[in-house]
Design a protein around this motif. Structure first.
Motif, short mmCIF file in Angstrom:
data_model
loop_
_atom_site.label_atom_id
_atom_site.label_comp_id
_atom_site.label_asym_id
_atom_site.label_seq_id
_atom_site.Cartn_x
_atom_site.Cartn_y
_atom_site.Cartn_z
N LEU A 125 64.75 57.05 -9.58
CA LEU A 125 65.31 55.78 -9.74
C LEU A 125 65.25 55.21 -8.22
CD1 LEU A 125 66.63 53.36 -10.94
CD2 LEU A 125 68.76 54.77 -11.01
N LEU A 126 64.50 54.15 -7.83
CA LEU A 126 64.51 53.59 -6.52
C LEU A 126 64.78 52.27 -6.47
CD1 LEU A 126 60.96 55.10 -5.53
CD2 LEU A 126 63.07 56.15 -5.20
N GLN A 127 64.77 51.56 -5.31
CA GLN A 127 64.74 50.01 -5.15
C GLN A 127 63.56 49.29 -6.08
OE1 GLN A 127 64.89 48.83 -1.15
NE2 GLN A 127 66.86 49.21 -0.78
N TRP A 128 63.79 48.28 -6.65
CA TRP A 128 62.90 47.81 -7.48
C TRP A 128 61.44 47.48 -6.77
CZ3 TRP A 128 60.69 47.36 -11.89
CH2 TRP A 128 59.70 46.30 -12.15
N GLU A 129 61.46 46.87 -5.63
CA GLU A 129 60.21 46.49 -4.91
C GLU A 129 59.45 47.85 -4.46
OE1 GLU A 129 58.47 43.84 -4.69
OE2 GLU A 129 59.87 42.79 -6.04
N VAL A 130 60.59 48.93 -4.04
CA VAL A 130 59.91 50.17 -3.60
C VAL A 130 59.05 50.80 -4.51
CG1 VAL A 130 60.25 52.29 -2.59
CG2 VAL A 130 61.26 50.29 -1.86
N ALA A 131 59.76 50.79 -5.97
CA ALA A 131 59.05 51.45 -7.10
C ALA A 131 57.82 50.88 -7.43
CB ALA A 131 60.07 51.30 -8.17
N ARG A 132 57.76 49.52 -7.38
CA ARG A 132 56.51 48.44 -7.62
C ARG A 132 55.34 48.88 -6.58
NH1 ARG A 132 55.85 43.67 -9.58
NH2 ARG A 132 55.14 42.86 -7.76
N LYS A 133 55.89 49.10 -5.33
CA LYS A 133 54.60 49.40 -4.35
C LYS A 133 54.14 50.65 -4.60
CE LYS A 133 56.62 46.31 -0.66
NZ LYS A 133 57.17 46.26 0.72
N ARG A 134 55.21 51.49 -4.80
CA ARG A 134 54.43 53.16 -5.04
C ARG A 134 53.72 53.23 -6.32
NH1 ARG A 134 55.49 53.40 -0.06
NH2 ARG A 134 56.99 53.96 0.79
N ALA A 135 54.02 52.38 -7.39
CA ALA A 135 53.28 52.37 -8.28
C ALA A 135 51.85 51.60 -8.31
CB ALA A 135 53.89 51.90 -9.62
N ALA A 136 51.88 50.87 -7.15
CA ALA A 136 50.51 50.25 -6.80
C ALA A 136 50.56 48.87 -7.77
CB ALA A 136 49.23 50.93 -6.94
N VAL A 137 51.80 48.41 -8.00
CA VAL A 137 51.78 47.15 -8.58
C VAL A 137 51.35 46.00 -7.55
CG1 VAL A 137 53.00 45.44 -10.01
CG2 VAL A 137 53.27 47.87 -10.37
N GLY A 138 50.47 45.02 -7.61
CA GLY A 138 50.11 44.06 -6.57
C GLY A 138 49.57 44.77 -5.25
N GLY A 139 48.90 45.98 -5.31
CA GLY A 139 48.31 46.65 -4.14
C GLY A 139 49.20 47.79 -3.72
N THR A 140 48.33 48.67 -3.42
CA THR A 140 48.72 50.19 -3.03
C THR A 140 49.48 50.21 -1.54
OG1 THR A 140 48.46 52.39 -3.18
CG2 THR A 140 46.60 51.14 -2.08
N THR A 141 50.25 51.24 -1.08
CA THR A 141 50.54 51.73 0.13
C THR A 141 49.81 52.73 0.53
OG1 THR A 141 52.36 52.96 -0.76
CG2 THR A 141 52.92 50.55 -0.60
N LEU A 142 50.14 53.01 1.89
CA LEU A 142 49.50 54.13 2.92
C LEU A 142 49.94 55.67 1.88
CD1 LEU A 142 48.11 55.78 4.88
CD2 LEU A 142 50.11 55.15 6.30
N LEU A 143 51.61 55.57 1.61
CA LEU A 143 51.87 56.82 1.08
C LEU A 143 51.23 56.97 -0.22
CD1 LEU A 143 55.38 58.08 1.22
CD2 LEU A 143 54.03 58.09 -1.04
N THR A 144 51.25 56.00 -1.12
CA THR A 144 50.40 56.17 -2.33
C THR A 144 49.07 56.67 -2.53
OG1 THR A 144 52.14 54.71 -3.57
CG2 THR A 144 50.08 55.03 -4.73
N ALA A 145 48.29 55.74 -1.62
CA ALA A 145 46.85 56.26 -1.52
C ALA A 145 46.65 57.60 -0.94
CB ALA A 145 46.19 55.13 -0.51
N SER A 146 47.53 58.02 -0.18
CA SER A 146 47.41 59.26 0.54
C SER A 146 47.54 60.46 -0.35
CB SER A 146 48.66 59.29 1.61
OG SER A 146 48.03 58.54 2.68
N TRP A 147 48.30 60.35 -1.66
CA TRP A 147 48.70 61.29 -2.44
C TRP A 147 47.87 60.97 -3.98
CZ3 TRP A 147 50.63 65.70 -1.04
CH2 TRP A 147 51.21 65.91 0.31
N TRP A 148 47.07 60.04 -4.24
CA TRP A 148 46.66 59.56 -5.40
C TRP A 148 45.73 60.68 -6.01
CZ3 TRP A 148 45.54 53.73 -5.25
CH2 TRP A 148 46.25 52.97 -6.11
#
Length: 251
Positions: A125-148
């Motif tokens: 359970l994270l902040q809503w916008e952080v959870a969206r970013k980590r799930a690559a909703v609307g574009g991915t992040t460095l952290l997610t891409a690094s571990w995909w």
């Protein structure tokens, strides 16, 4: 919920310490945890711990605040193993991890978990916008891409701010991370893959970076239906794996 050993515990909102009070949300999070032993990081007052304790599987609850540890042991000690420890120092050696993550240490917790190899599913359970970013909703992040190549990141739903006490200024979001049964990149190549991803995120557009590692970057983009102005955040998991394979083949 607890915080790192360098922070004072006690539900201080400036540290992102917001405790779940909505039983429906607690039940929803617990339902996302697959069967099997569970490690809960940051048990806090035990709202989620009590829900997990009704399962037949073993539950270990980690909490940093000694007063809350004592309370959990009094009420749940017969059903739950309660550990007094910092969540950032605990090894996740069971199949399932669950946590109402203190908002202030979200990234350290994610990095701590992703570097470990024993667990299979994490429900966070994270902040809503952080959870969206980590799930690559609307574009991915460095952290997610690094571990995909090794994990799948999915959004498990939104949690209203009213479900917490003290009430935060933002909603929460449930992030479900699952280890891939078969990695898309060999673990031995993780360092090389992650170096490539970090390099790709250094610029606003992907093309200049591709030009440094591929002889015909525009041709590579065109063959994959990607525009020349594509950004690193626009690639999906398979796109990153494809790019790494192309780069690695030329080394």
């Amino acid at each position: 919920m607890s915080s790192s050993s360098r922070r004072t515990v006690g539900g201080r909102p400036e540290l992102g310490q917001n405790f779940l009070v909505d039983r429906r949300v607690v039940a929803r999070i617990a339902a996302l945890v697959p069967p099997g032993p569970v490690l809960e990081l940051g048990a806090g007052d035990g709202a989620l711990t009590r829900q997990l304790a009704v399962r037949s599987d073993a539950v270990t609850a980690v909490e940093l605040d000694p007063a809350r540890v004592a309370g959990l042991r009094r009420t749940l000690g017969g059903r739950v193993r309660v550990v007094h420890a910092d969540m950032l120092r605990v090894r996740a050696d069971v199949p399932n991890v669950v946590s109402n993550v203190p908002f202030g240490i979200t990234t350290p917790v994610l990095r701590h978990l992703l570097r470990q190899r024993a667990w299979a599913t994490a429900v966070l359970l994270l902040q809503w916008e952080v959870a969206r970013k980590r799930a690559a909703v609307g574009g991915t992040t460095l952290l997610t891409a690094s571990w995909w190549p090794w994990y799948e990141f999915d959004l498990g739903g939104r949690v209203p701010a009213s479900a917490f006490r003290p009430r935060p200024s933002v909603d929460g979001g449930i992030l479900v991370i699952r280890r891939r049964p078969e990695p898309l990149v060999l673990p031995a190549e993780r360092a090389a893959y992650q170096r490539m991803v970090r390099e790709a995120f250094t610029g606003d557009r992907l093309l200049p970076v591709l030009g440094r590692v591929l002889p015909a970057p525009k041709r590579w983009l065109s063959a994959r239906g990607l525009a020349v102005d594509v950004r690193a955040r626009d690639l999906d998991a398979l796109g990153w794996v494809d790019l790494y394979g192309e780069v690695a083949s030329r080394v």
